[in-house]
Structures are given as C-alpha cells and as structure tokens.
Design a protein around this motif. Structure first.
Motif, PDB file in Angstrom:
ATOM      1  N   MET A   1     -20.464  -6.152  28.007  1.00  0.00           N
ATOM      2  CA  MET A   1     -19.036  -5.618  28.292  1.00  0.00           C
ATOM      3  C   MET A   1     -18.070  -5.527  27.332  1.00  0.00           C
ATOM      4  SD  MET A   1     -16.901  -6.020  31.878  1.00  0.00           S
ATOM      5  CE  MET A   1     -16.285  -7.717  31.665  1.00  0.00           C
TER       6      MET A   1
ATOM      7  N   PHE B   1     -15.254  -8.267  23.323  1.00  0.00           N
ATOM      8  CA  PHE B   1     -16.353  -7.827  24.028  1.00  0.00           C
ATOM      9  C   PHE B   1     -17.390  -9.352  24.237  1.00  0.00           C
ATOM     10  CE2 PHE B   1     -19.303  -9.398  20.840  1.00  0.00           C
ATOM     11  CZ  PHE B   1     -18.553  -9.400  19.804  1.00  0.00           C
ATOM     12  N   ILE B   2     -18.253  -9.038  25.270  1.00  0.00           N
ATOM     13  CA  ILE B   2     -19.035 -10.323  25.509  1.00  0.00           C
ATOM     14  C   ILE B   2     -20.297  -9.643  25.728  1.00  0.00           C
ATOM     15  CG2 ILE B   2     -18.506  -9.940  27.853  1.00  0.00           C
ATOM     16  CD1 ILE B   2     -18.263 -13.310  27.494  1.00  0.00           C
ATOM     17  N   ARG B   3     -21.452 -10.568  25.620  1.00  0.00           N
ATOM     18  CA  ARG B   3     -22.900 -10.142  25.781  1.00  0.00           C
ATOM     19  C   ARG B   3     -23.446 -11.256  26.665  1.00  0.00           C
ATOM     20  NH1 ARG B   3     -27.336 -10.643  22.574  1.00  0.00           N
ATOM     21  NH2 ARG B   3     -28.636  -8.850  22.008  1.00  0.00           N
TER      22      ARG B   3
END
Lengths: 199, 199
Positions: free
Chosen positions: A75, A191-193
């Motif tokens: 995201m 962002f993040i994963r």
C-alpha cells in the motif's frame, strides 16, 4: 503565560466541538498547548467530537497491489497538488506502477534521506571492513566505500532503485517524467509491504 | 564462548548461501550470534544471497480495501493454520469484511493487549479526572473508571469494536464464528490504514 490567540481557540473548537468560553479556559489551563487543552476539556467531561477533523492539505491517491494470490501486499500514498491531477489516468497509472514496483523490488526507504543513521553506519562499517579485507590501500578505501554506498542506496531506496518495468531509468526518473507531463509536483509520501508470516 | 551448533551453522548457510567452514568461523567470531555472524561474513566480502530466505511459518492472506476514490486505504494480514483454509471463500470473505470494517471504524490497535501502556495511562487519567469533576464519591470512582475503560477498548481495539456490518456482534465474535466454521485458529496479525494527507 502563552497568549491565547483567536486562531488557537478556533482550532480547539474545530477539534472538539466545544464552546468558545470552554475552549478559552482550557487553553489557559494548558498554557496554550493545543493537545493538552484537548485533554483538559475531556477531563472536564467535554467529549471530543469523535476524531479530530482531518483537514486534508495534500491531494493524491492511496494505491494497493496484491501479489501471489494474497501472499504479498503493498500500500502506498502518492501526493500531487490538485484533485484534478489525482484523478487523471496518468497519475493512476503511476500509482499502480509504483505499487507493483514496491512489491517486486522490496525497497526499505522512500529516499536516500530516509535511510536511518543506524542503517547507514552499519552499512558503511561493513563496506569499510570489506575494502580492508580485500587488501585495498587505506588511502583509496574511502572512495571505494563511497562508490559502494551508491549501490546500497540503489538497493534499498525506492527513488534510487531502477524501475522494474523499465530498468534503464530510476523510479525518481519515472516520477520526474510524470511531473513534467502533468505539470505538478508529485511525490511518494509513504509505503508499506506485507508478506504473510513475515511480521 | 557459545557453542556453535550444527543447527546454527545450517541457519547461517540458509541465510547467506556461504560455505560451511566460512559459516563456522563467522559464528565463532560472532560468539554464536546469528545476525552478527551475517555481518562478519559480509565484512569478509561474502555477500548474503540477497534477502534472508523468508520461511513462511504461518498461512493466511493479505487483504486490501480502497475507499472514497482512492482517498482511504486499508491493508491487513489475517492468519490461519493451513493454505487450504486460506483459499476458501469463507476466509476470503472474512478478510474482505475486516478490511472494510477497519476503513469504516478506524481502530488503533488489534487487541486490548496491544494498547500501549502510555495510551492506557493517559485514558485512565482522563477518565479519573472526569469522574472526580462530576462529583462522584472517591470510593466508586475506580469502578466507574473501569466501566469507561471497557468503552474505550470498544472504541480503539479492532477485536472489541462492534462489527460495522452487524453491530450486535463484536469483531472478535465474527472471527470466532469463522473459527468454528473452518475448524482452524484464525487471527488478525496486523493492519494499517492510510488516508491521503494524513501522514
């Protein structure tokens, strides 16, 4: 004693929905500190009107990307200056491409400047030791380390990574192309994963 | 001096792809500390084989939900015990419902236990002051505070929140129904919520 400006009172009213006199007195008690004044109001039983009204100062889009049958997710937030640009297909395409890129390339930071001092020192330390272990003369060691740090940034920073769909350009180059095309500043805010079982 | 077990050597080899003797010696130098031994290897110029091979120990799905034309996004990880359950429609529906719920209800924590001590103390402090401001007798104050804390958990913890699509049950109840139906333990590992301009 801090001055209780009309602006402060207005902000506290917006945040809490409380009356003007209540806000003034709470601000006085909190010596002009806004979050503190909010607590003062709550202690007096004046409930904050739900969440703080979040005034969006930036425009943009939140994008997501799911890969491997739900085993990997990304995201991110990409900002621009106007709602109009945020709704263009070009901007949407950029957000989608960036989400896919992050899923594939697994960056750790947005920009060079975001690399934590600890991560930076740790990497420099490793590279310095490597250079010495390779028997390179002390006087060129620093130069070699600098060169390898550029490589490190390319590995861990989104902006410095080669864009996965077109690896002759960096992600930063890709964003610059869109900036030129759309005529507005565009930047990745965060962002993040997530990967299943990775926590 | 820590003992360098075969298990440690095996793990370091899996992480780095380095040879057995190299791993043994690095572990010795690092006194059995695995992350430290990885650094020792890198200092010697033995590149780690890319990222650590992530061995997924849990099954589950990453879910996302985008709302308001890309202005709000949620990502979460829901775990179960088998790949089989993770692929069922029931599980997928749960993940989707939870993502939608998080978008709407904006929880701050997964469970009661995850509320940070600072957030907890701050809230207790506020509620205690409110109770006293309301003129309640000191001896019942603690009881009232306890009651209001239950309300606080319902506001900020995902598991304690009333499920938005069916608010006679909590999110925890919803998850329990699925556990009963699918016969596996199911839990929310983590979630995150992005709103444009909110950073």
């Amino acid at each position: 004693m801090a001055e209780i400006t009309a602006q402060l009172v207005k902000e506290l009213r917006e945040r809490t929905g409380a009356g003007m006199m209540e806000c003034k007195s709470a601000l006085k008690e909190a010596n002009g500190d806004l979050p503190e004044a909010e607590i003062v109001l709550r202690k007096r039983g004046i409930q904050s009107a739900g969440k703080k009204s979040s005034r969006v100062t930036k425009q943009g889009l939140i994008g997501t990307y799911i890969h491997h049958g739900g085993q990997l997710g990304v995201m991110l937030e990409v900002n621009c200056e106007s709602d109009f640009v945020a709704r263009t297909d070009d901007f949407k395409e950029l957000v989608h491409d960036l989400a896919m890129h992050i899923a594939a390339a697994d960056p750790q930071f947005v920009r060079k400047e975001d690399v934590t001092p600890a991560a930076l020192e740790r990497e420099k330390d490793i590279q310095r030791a490597r250079v010495i272990a390779e028997g390179k003369p002390e006087k060129v060691a620093d130069k070699i380390v600098e060169g390898r740090m550029a490589k490190f940034y390319e590995e861990v920073c989104l902006y410095q990574q080669p864009f996965v769909k077109e690896n002759t350009m960096s992600v930063e180059d890709l964003i610059k192309t869109k900036i030129a095309k759309l005529g507005e500043n565009i930047s990745v805010a965060r962002f993040i994963r997530y990967k299943v079982g990775d926590e």
